[in-house]
Design an enzyme around this catalytic site. Structure first.
Site, PDB file in Angstrom:
ATOM      1  N   TRP A 134       0.900  -1.147  -0.085  1.00  0.00           N
ATOM      2  CA  TRP A 134       0.027   0.013   0.034  1.00  0.00           C
ATOM      3  C   TRP A 134       0.647   1.332  -0.184  1.00  0.00           C
ATOM      4  O   TRP A 134       2.100   1.101   0.103  1.00  0.00           O
ATOM      5  CB  TRP A 134      -1.029  -0.170   1.138  1.00  0.00           C
ATOM      6  CG  TRP A 134      -2.235   0.721   0.898  1.00  0.00           C
ATOM      7  CD1 TRP A 134      -2.690   1.847   1.223  1.00  0.00           C
ATOM      8  CD2 TRP A 134      -3.298  -0.178   0.302  1.00  0.00           C
ATOM      9  NE1 TRP A 134      -4.054   2.089   0.775  1.00  0.00           N
ATOM     10  CE2 TRP A 134      -4.308   0.849  -0.095  1.00  0.00           C
ATOM     11  CE3 TRP A 134      -3.463  -1.406  -0.474  1.00  0.00           C
ATOM     12  CZ2 TRP A 134      -5.468   0.740  -0.704  1.00  0.00           C
ATOM     13  CZ3 TRP A 134      -4.754  -1.487  -0.978  1.00  0.00           C
ATOM     14  CH2 TRP A 134      -5.675  -0.429  -1.233  1.00  0.00           C
ATOM     15  N   ASP A 135       0.282   2.364  -0.042  1.00  0.00           N
ATOM     16  CA  ASP A 135       1.095   3.693  -0.063  1.00  0.00           C
ATOM     17  C   ASP A 135       1.845   3.815   1.441  1.00  0.00           C
ATOM     18  O   ASP A 135       2.530   5.034   1.345  1.00  0.00           O
ATOM     19  CB  ASP A 135       0.461   4.949  -0.798  1.00  0.00           C
ATOM     20  CG  ASP A 135      -0.901   4.973   0.001  1.00  0.00           C
ATOM     21  OD1 ASP A 135      -1.202   4.546   1.040  1.00  0.00           O
ATOM     22  OD2 ASP A 135      -1.382   6.196  -0.306  1.00  0.00           O
ATOM     23  N   TRP A 136       1.686   3.030   2.382  1.00  0.00           N
ATOM     24  CA  TRP A 136       2.366   3.252   3.717  1.00  0.00           C
ATOM     25  C   TRP A 136       2.818   1.817   3.899  1.00  0.00           C
ATOM     26  O   TRP A 136       3.243   1.682   5.128  1.00  0.00           O
ATOM     27  CB  TRP A 136       1.371   3.687   4.764  1.00  0.00           C
ATOM     28  CG  TRP A 136      -0.218   3.286   4.728  1.00  0.00           C
ATOM     29  CD1 TRP A 136      -1.169   4.077   3.877  1.00  0.00           C
ATOM     30  CD2 TRP A 136      -0.730   2.006   4.714  1.00  0.00           C
ATOM     31  NE1 TRP A 136      -2.223   3.240   3.916  1.00  0.00           N
ATOM     32  CE2 TRP A 136      -1.975   2.136   4.341  1.00  0.00           C
ATOM     33  CE3 TRP A 136      -0.064   0.910   5.281  1.00  0.00           C
ATOM     34  CZ2 TRP A 136      -2.883   0.940   4.730  1.00  0.00           C
ATOM     35  CZ3 TRP A 136      -1.030  -0.315   5.330  1.00  0.00           C
ATOM     36  CH2 TRP A 136      -2.322  -0.004   4.812  1.00  0.00           C
ATOM     37  N   GLU A 159     -13.798   3.900  -0.885  1.00  0.00           N
ATOM     38  CA  GLU A 159     -13.217   4.718  -2.085  1.00  0.00           C
ATOM     39  C   GLU A 159     -13.636   3.977  -3.302  1.00  0.00           C
ATOM     40  O   GLU A 159     -13.223   4.721  -4.526  1.00  0.00           O
ATOM     41  CB  GLU A 159     -11.657   5.456  -2.054  1.00  0.00           C
ATOM     42  CG  GLU A 159     -11.382   6.148  -0.957  1.00  0.00           C
ATOM     43  CD  GLU A 159     -10.107   6.695  -0.988  1.00  0.00           C
ATOM     44  OE1 GLU A 159      -9.155   6.045  -1.657  1.00  0.00           O
ATOM     45  OE2 GLU A 159      -9.690   7.804  -0.260  1.00  0.00           O
ATOM     46  N   GLU A 217     -11.309  11.030   6.001  1.00  0.00           N
ATOM     47  CA  GLU A 217     -10.020  11.074   5.871  1.00  0.00           C
ATOM     48  C   GLU A 217      -9.238  12.269   5.434  1.00  0.00           C
ATOM     49  O   GLU A 217     -10.094  13.056   4.510  1.00  0.00           O
ATOM     50  CB  GLU A 217      -9.722  10.121   4.647  1.00  0.00           C
ATOM     51  CG  GLU A 217      -9.657   8.869   4.846  1.00  0.00           C
ATOM     52  CD  GLU A 217      -9.399   7.766   3.814  1.00  0.00           C
ATOM     53  OE1 GLU A 217      -8.499   8.271   3.051  1.00  0.00           O
ATOM     54  OE2 GLU A 217      -9.751   6.573   3.837  1.00  0.00           O
TER      55      GLU A 217
HETATM   56  C1  BMA Z   1      -6.766   7.113   1.175  1.00  0.00           C
HETATM   57  C2  BMA Z   1      -6.859   5.734   1.888  1.00  0.00           C
HETATM   58  C3  BMA Z   1      -5.713   4.991   1.693  1.00  0.00           C
HETATM   59  C4  BMA Z   1      -4.462   5.847   1.552  1.00  0.00           C
HETATM   60  C5  BMA Z   1      -4.653   7.073   1.982  1.00  0.00           C
HETATM   61  C6  BMA Z   1      -3.132   7.889   1.808  1.00  0.00           C
HETATM   62  O1  BMA Z   1      -6.928   6.933  -0.080  1.00  0.00           O
HETATM   63  O2  BMA Z   1      -8.095   5.236   1.840  1.00  0.00           O
HETATM   64  O3  BMA Z   1      -5.963   4.203   0.620  1.00  0.00           O
HETATM   65  O4  BMA Z   1      -3.533   4.950   2.265  1.00  0.00           O
HETATM   66  O5  BMA Z   1      -5.526   7.747   1.458  1.00  0.00           O
HETATM   67  O6  BMA Z   1      -2.954   7.900   0.477  1.00  0.00           O
END
Ligand code: BMA
Length: 820
Positions: free
Chosen positions: A217-219, A484, A581
């Site tokens: 994932w991006d983290w 998402e 988020e």
């Molecule tokens: C959102 C989250 C994750 C991701 C975060 C940071 O889209 O739902 O998918 O890690 O942003 O990019």
């Protein structure tokens, strides 16, 4: 460090799944049979249980690696424990150890049956969780296959079990399986195929019902584990067996009375119905009711409605900061004409939840807020991701530390994000106990998903199981279909030609609405459901479940990320109904990074620093944001420069998040140009899965970043916010309290034996003062503060024993004036 095992050659064993491995018998049985552990409690004649936890034999496909592996557990942890590989999180090991997840591993063991098999009408082999694709055999007989990490599997082994048995769980690489399933889906493609290269991950995660972020994932790193990740056992029973037991509470307005719905799901093995009496007793509420019931052969449920004695004052369950988390001891006794008696002890909680979507005067669109026990509550918190790539390393203590840290930072809610796992029971137990409300996603994230028959069947079993397992928890306030995926279609993330869009919309509605939503509404009427996050809620429904713009500030929730504008400028933020988020990255502290790196890695531009950054351009974005307000570190000492940079990224992240969160909090009570009435701020993200730069406020291991200290302040129940708009200084007093309060300031510290007192002195004003005690576990009462007075006292709360000497040795004090 132990030497690593050489990557063995390509997997030799050749069983390949047919396109969409049919879990056939196993899934069918899952629906028919199910869990007994939670239902527990038996008297004489009750079920016999033989745990199969413990040490198993573990081998790879060509037999070149053979070792002992713990169950529950996974291959990576077993290899690491035996010293065959290094710490998988060390330096570049995530890519070095890719071979582990490309191989096909087998767990096996022998076990004796501790009871006389002939005395039991039914014997089941139960897996609470198999990760993920496996063929299950006992005594060389194939019982069935598994293909969903989130399902519970139960196999009828009555005719197969012997006195001494040999059990095998033959795994197939999750990566190969996903690729194969994608290849088999010939009619149209289901994007995304692969993660962006910066994530160094595996492809087609959306084709396997497995923790989506385990493919990277991006983290987070890519560790597509294989293993038996939850309990496994044999259960033998006669007559009938309680497999799920759940409680949900309702407040009946017309009668002004609380009532409890008790659902019990049984497997009845007798050929005739079994009659009996069920008594429910809640002594503290002077409530006792007896019901006569009749269990039909096969699997079935009985639902009992208990009305709580009206003359007893029921204390409701409240979120953190709003009241107590009262629960009442309750006993349910099943006395049946055949078989044994079951006595079930549980806690009954009383709380209501409504998701209010109604017109707001002076604003187009609809509200989006939670009413708990009739009271509108501003949701304050963050997003939860898996606490480790290897779930068997996530202990009760790990969960407690992270969740308690959330509560200590004045959070009242977390969103369990859809790219991870449905968390373990203990996670929700703790949330019940400390008042953390849970927005529970189903595990689908940032992708489109298939809807062929076998896939849907597997998802349906998963959803029923998870809802039945979790619905008794008062902490869960919402079910949400995915992360998402409405936005992914609406904003065309995957460049789908316009003419093909309908196919994907149809799939979307099929999966989240016609299946997941239907099951949730049938299984649980006590809490709301939304199909996605972000969504426009009722407006999305009106538009056929996918809105033109799911980020519309007038409806539902929004996700918002902006790395190019100045994050200290509040005007860039959306005046949304609900911010579910938003976030900015920072680096974890040096003591955390140090554990998984070597000296050559300690610079911001090292290969290691690039490798651990999984978000495209992330390291540069942090520097660009820093440059707007700070001088970039210039020290000629490379380690000092690295440490200064880490410190500044944390200062910057904390300050950005403070600005953004305060903006959401003061937008609660106003409508400006039709926007406002914000009722939630869940930042991205609470915790980390490994030691790397990310949006988290808690580092891997639990250490608080400066952001977490800031969160404690910006989520305080009473918050003064000052901001400037076109030359006018506005001062807001934001309150979450139920009664009006006069604001008086006091800075008082109490001293206890098990805490340490730090007295700080300064001769000049010191901005963003950071105290760091390296690897010593614990947290400070405050951190990252502006020191204007000459003297300040800060308390350190250790999480494990330490001493004044140790603390003195490890302490580093940094403020902005120390950065060179
Ligand atoms: C959102 C989250 C994750 C991701 C975060 C940071 O889209 O739902 O998918 O890690 O942003 O990019």
């Amino acid at each position: 460090m132990a030497g690593s095992a050489a990557p063995p050659g390509p997997p030799a064993r050749s069983w390949r799944p047919p396109c969409r491995l049919s879990a056939g018998r196993a899934v069918l049985l899952l629906l028919l049979v199910a869990t007994a552990r939670r239902a527990g409690a038996s008297a004489a004649g009750g079920p016999e249980v033989r745990s199969l936890r413990g040490s198993w034999r573990l081998g790879n496909a060509n037999g070149s690696v053979v070792l002992r592996g713990e169950v529950p557990g996974c291959v990576h942890t077993a290899l690491h424990r035996r010293g065959l590989i290094q710490d998988p999180y060390y330096r570049f090991n995530d890519v070095m150890y890719r071979w582990i997840s490309l191989d096909n591993w087998t767990y096996s063991r022998t076990f004796k049956t501790p009871f006389d098999i002939r005395k039991w009408q039914k014997v089941n082999l139960i897996f609470e969780g198999v990760d993920t694709v496996a063929q299950i055999l006992i005594n060389n007989v194939t019982l069935g296959r598994t293909d969903n990490m989130f399902n519970r599997y139960s196999f009828d082994i009555t005719s197969v079990i012997k006195e001494v048995n040999f059990i095998e769980v033959r795994f197939l690489s999750a990566v190969s399986y996903a690729a194969e399933q994608s290849r088999c889906h010939k009619v149209y493609s289901i994007p995304p195929a692969c993660p962006p290269p910066v994530q160094k991950g595996e492809c087609h995660a959306n084709f396997i019902r497995k923790e989506q972020c385990s493919f990277s994932w991006d983290w987070g790193p890519s560790f597509p584990t294989q293993g038996i990740w939850k309990d496994v056992r044999i259960e033998a029973y006669n007559h009938y067996h309680l497999i799920y037991f759940s409680l949900t509470s309702f407040f009946v307005k017309s009668a002004q009375q609380w009532s409890l719905e008790i659902e019990s799901i049984f497997d009845v093995v007798s050929s005739k119905p079994i009659a009996g009496l069920v008594t429910v007793n809640i002594p503290k509420l002077q409530t006792q009711q007896t019901f006569s019931v009749r269990l039909q052969p096969g699997e079935g449920s009985i639902v009992l409605l208990v009305n709580i004695n009206k003359s007893s004052a029921v204390e409701a369950w409240w979120p953190n900061g709003h009241g107590k988390q009262t629960g009442y001891n309750m006993t349910t006794t099943f006395i049946m004409e055949a078989g044994y008696q079951i006595e079930k002890f549980s806690k009954a909680y009383f709380r209501t939840v409504e998701l209010v979507q109604e017109p707001i005067p002076g604003s187009p669109g609809l509200s989006f807020y939670f009413r708990i026990n009739g009271r509108p509550i501003f949701i304050k918190g963050s997003n939860w991701i898996p606490a480790d790539s290897f779930q068997d390393r996530v202990t009760y203590d790990t969960l407690w530390l992270l969740l308690k840290s959330a509560a200590d930072a004045n959070m009242n809610a977390l969103r369990v994000w859809g790219g991870g796992v449905y968390e373990q029971d203990e996670f929700y137990d703790i949330c019940d106990e400390i008042g953390i409300m849970i927005w529970q996603d189903f595990m689908f994230a940032c992708a489109l998903y298939p809807t062929d028959k076998n896939y849907l069947e597997s998802v349906r079993a998963e959803v029923s199981h998870q809802v039945r397992r979790l619905k008794s928890h008062p902490s869960i306030i919402l079910w949400s279909g995915n992360n998402e995926n409405e936005a992914a279609i609406a904003s065309n993330w995957f460049s789908i030609p316009y003419a093909d869009k309908e196919v994907y919309i149809k799939d979307y509605v099929m999966l989240y609405v016609k299946n997941i939503r239907e099951i949730v509404l049938t299984e649980d009427k006590s809490r709301p459901f939304i199909a996605s996050s972000p969504t426009n809620g009722l407006e999305s429904v009106k538009e056929g479940w996918i809105s033109q713009n799911p980020y519309d500030t007038h409806y539902g929730d929004t996700h918002f990320y902006d790395y190019s504008n100045d994050c200290w400028n509040w005007t860039v933020y959306p005046k949304t109904r609900f911010a579910s988020e938003y976030g900015f990255q920072s680096w974890p502290s040096f003591s955390t990074i140090e554990k998984v790196s070597s000296a050559e890695d300690w610079s911001y531009t090292s290969n290691f620093s690039l490798h651990r950054q999984h978000h495209e351009n992330g390291n540069d974005q942090m520097l660009q944001q820093l440059e707007r307000h700070f001088k970039l570190p210039q020290s000629t000492d490379p380690i000092k420069k690295f440490k200064d940079t880490i410190y500044l990224t944390q200062v910057m992240q904390a300050q950005c998040m403070k600005t953004e969160t305060e903006f959401y909090r003061f937008s609660q009570s106003e409508i400006i140009k039709g926007e406002g009435h914000t009722m939630g701020a869940l930042y991205w993200q609470l915790n980390d899965i490994w030691q790397a730069p990310s949006w988290a406020s808690l580092e891997y291991g639990g250490k608080w970043k400066l952001l977490h200290y800031f969160a404690q302040n910006f989520f305080a129940p009473l918050l003064p916010v000052a901001y400037e708009d076109k030359g006018v200084l506005y001062i807001y007093g934001v309150s979450d309290l139920h009664v009006d309060h006069k604001l008086t300031l006091r800075a008082s510290v109490s001293q206890r034996d098990d805490v340490y007192i730090f007295v700080l002195q300064t001769t000049a004003i010191a901005p963003f003062v950071s105290l760091d005690v390296g690897s010593i576990k614990g947290r400070f009462s405050d951190n990252g503060f502006l020191m204007t007075e000459k003297k300040k006292v800060v308390v350190f709360y250790p999480w494990e024993p330490t001493s004044v000497e140790e603390l003195e040795k490890s302490l580093t004090l940094t403020s902005l004036v120390d950065v060179v």
